[in-house]
Design a protein around this motif. Structure first.
Motif, short mmCIF file in Angstrom:
data_model
loop_
_atom_site.label_atom_id
_atom_site.label_comp_id
_atom_site.label_asym_id
_atom_site.label_seq_id
_atom_site.Cartn_x
_atom_site.Cartn_y
_atom_site.Cartn_z
N THR A 31 0.82 -1.22 0.00
CA THR A 31 0.00 0.00 0.00
C THR A 31 0.86 1.27 0.00
O THR A 31 0.47 2.27 -0.61
CB THR A 31 -0.98 0.00 1.19
OG1 THR A 31 -0.27 -0.33 2.38
CG2 THR A 31 -2.10 -0.99 0.96
N ARG A 36 2.72 6.02 -3.04
CA ARG A 36 3.82 6.80 -3.65
C ARG A 36 3.63 6.92 -5.16
O ARG A 36 3.98 7.94 -5.75
CB ARG A 36 5.19 6.19 -3.28
CG ARG A 36 5.62 6.57 -1.86
CD ARG A 36 7.02 6.08 -1.54
NE ARG A 36 7.05 4.64 -1.42
CZ ARG A 36 6.76 3.97 -0.30
NH1 ARG A 36 6.44 4.64 0.80
NH2 ARG A 36 6.79 2.66 -0.27
N LYS A 57 2.38 10.02 9.20
CA LYS A 57 1.06 9.65 9.73
C LYS A 57 0.38 8.62 8.83
O LYS A 57 0.90 8.30 7.76
CB LYS A 57 0.19 10.89 9.86
CG LYS A 57 0.76 11.87 10.87
CD LYS A 57 -0.20 13.02 11.10
CE LYS A 57 0.39 13.95 12.16
NZ LYS A 57 -0.03 15.32 11.89
N GLY A 85 1.80 -3.90 4.28
CA GLY A 85 1.46 -2.52 4.67
C GLY A 85 -0.02 -2.33 4.95
O GLY A 85 -0.46 -1.23 5.27
N ARG A 88 -3.19 -1.85 8.80
CA ARG A 88 -2.35 -1.14 9.76
C ARG A 88 -3.15 -0.69 10.98
O ARG A 88 -2.56 -0.13 11.90
CB ARG A 88 -1.78 0.10 9.08
CG ARG A 88 -0.37 -0.05 8.59
CD ARG A 88 0.00 1.24 7.87
NE ARG A 88 1.40 1.48 7.87
CZ ARG A 88 2.20 1.17 6.84
NH1 ARG A 88 1.72 0.57 5.79
NH2 ARG A 88 3.46 1.48 6.90
P1 ADP Z 1 6.82 1.71 6.02
O1 ADP Z 1 6.13 0.45 6.42
O2 ADP Z 1 8.30 1.54 5.83
O3 ADP Z 1 6.46 2.89 6.86
P2 ADP Z 1 5.19 1.92 3.58
O4 ADP Z 1 5.82 2.13 2.25
O5 ADP Z 1 4.51 0.62 3.84
O6 ADP Z 1 6.38 2.16 4.58
O7 ADP Z 1 4.13 3.09 3.89
C1 ADP Z 1 4.49 4.44 3.77
C2 ADP Z 1 3.39 5.33 4.30
O8 ADP Z 1 2.18 5.14 3.53
C3 ADP Z 1 2.94 5.11 5.74
O9 ADP Z 1 3.79 5.75 6.66
C4 ADP Z 1 1.52 5.74 5.69
O10 ADP Z 1 1.58 7.14 5.70
C5 ADP Z 1 1.00 5.32 4.34
N1 ADP Z 1 0.27 4.03 4.39
C6 ADP Z 1 0.64 2.88 3.77
N2 ADP Z 1 -0.25 1.89 4.04
C7 ADP Z 1 -1.18 2.42 4.87
C8 ADP Z 1 -2.34 1.92 5.54
N3 ADP Z 1 -2.70 0.64 5.41
N4 ADP Z 1 -3.04 2.75 6.32
C9 ADP Z 1 -2.69 4.02 6.47
N5 ADP Z 1 -1.61 4.57 5.89
C10 ADP Z 1 -0.85 3.79 5.09
#
Ligand code: ADP
Length: 217
Positions: A31, A36, A57, A85, A88
């Motif tokens: 995710t 990104r 956040k 991801g 969460r």
């Molecule tokens: P990491 O696990 O290294 O923080 P990720 O690439 O998985 O990096 O996620 C980057 C960002 O994307 C998170 O810090 C959050 O802001 C957002 N994000 C990703 N997945 C979710 C999710 N399931 N719920 C809320 N925000 C998310």
């Protein structure tokens, strides 16, 4: 084969997704990478998400559940997928249960990559990433070994966002482990060591589950 990769930011989920992805030929649904891509493409969602990611956040549950719902119904997900991801938060975990039930699927294994908080802070601060293939590298590395791209720093790997990311993970994401532990699905794997060592443990955990399923089938 449906796998859930669970772990803190910096625990190595993205790196460890490579092995089951090529071994089982199933897609990796990350995710963070999807968000990104939205930011890079400057979509409405990307514009909304950019400051949230930069601050470390979480994007709202409604948005994330919608993104995942649209992704898991794609044809490439029919043979299975690796979820990374998501979920969460507890509401995301409940929504994912409903989604899996509606699709007639279940997770074969939850892989928990366990890394102490001090190591996470150290790994994330200054970490570099390949903008092409998303591989991560330690500070000081210039180019990606796989495709030669110049490495960049993710906005949320800058020092001011790293601690909030770990804090929000401890508060909102750790509680979902109990959600999966109840089902006896969780394999806890030490996320410290070489990439190859950890991959071996991941594969053993997944295969252990498969042979159990075959025996009881
Ligand atoms: P990491 O696990 O290294 O923080 P990720 O690439 O998985 O990096 O996620 C980057 C960002 O994307 C998170 O810090 C959050 O802001 C957002 N994000 C990703 N997945 C979710 C999710 N399931 N719920 C809320 N925000 C998310």
């Amino acid at each position: 084969m449906n796998l859930l990769l669970y772990g803190a930011p910096g625990s190595g989920k993205g790196t460890q997704a490579n092995m089951p992805r090529s071994h089982f030929g199933i897609p990796h649904i990350a995710t963070g990478d999807m968000l990104r891509a939205e930011i890079a493409a400057q979509t409405d969602l990307g514009r909304q998400a950019q400051p949230i990611l930069a601050a470390g956040k979480y994007v709202s549950d409604d948005i994330m559940i919608g993104i995942v719902r649209n992704r898991v119904i794609q044809p490439d997900c029919v043979p299975g997928f690796i979820m990374d991801g998501f979920p969460r938060t507890v509401p995301q975990a409940a929504a994912l249960d409903d989604l899996m039930a509606a699709l007639g699927k279940r997770f074969d294994r939850v892989i928990y990559l366990k890394v102490p908080v001090d190591d996470l802070l150290h790994r994330l601060s200054g970490r570099l990433v390949c903008p092409t293939c998303q591989r991560t590298y330690p500070p000081g590395t210039a180019r990606c070994e796989a495709d030669g791209s110049a490495l960049i720093q993710r906005e949320d790997d800058r020092a001011q966002a790293v601690r909030p990311r770990i804090e929000i993970y401890l508060e909102k994401t750790v509680p979902i482990l109990d959600h999966y532990r109840g089902g006896g699905l969780v394999s806890e794997i030490d996320g410290r060591g070489t990439i190859e060592e950890i991959s071996r443990h991941v594969l053993a955990a997944v295969n252990g589950r498969m042979s159990k399923t075959q025996k009881t089938a």
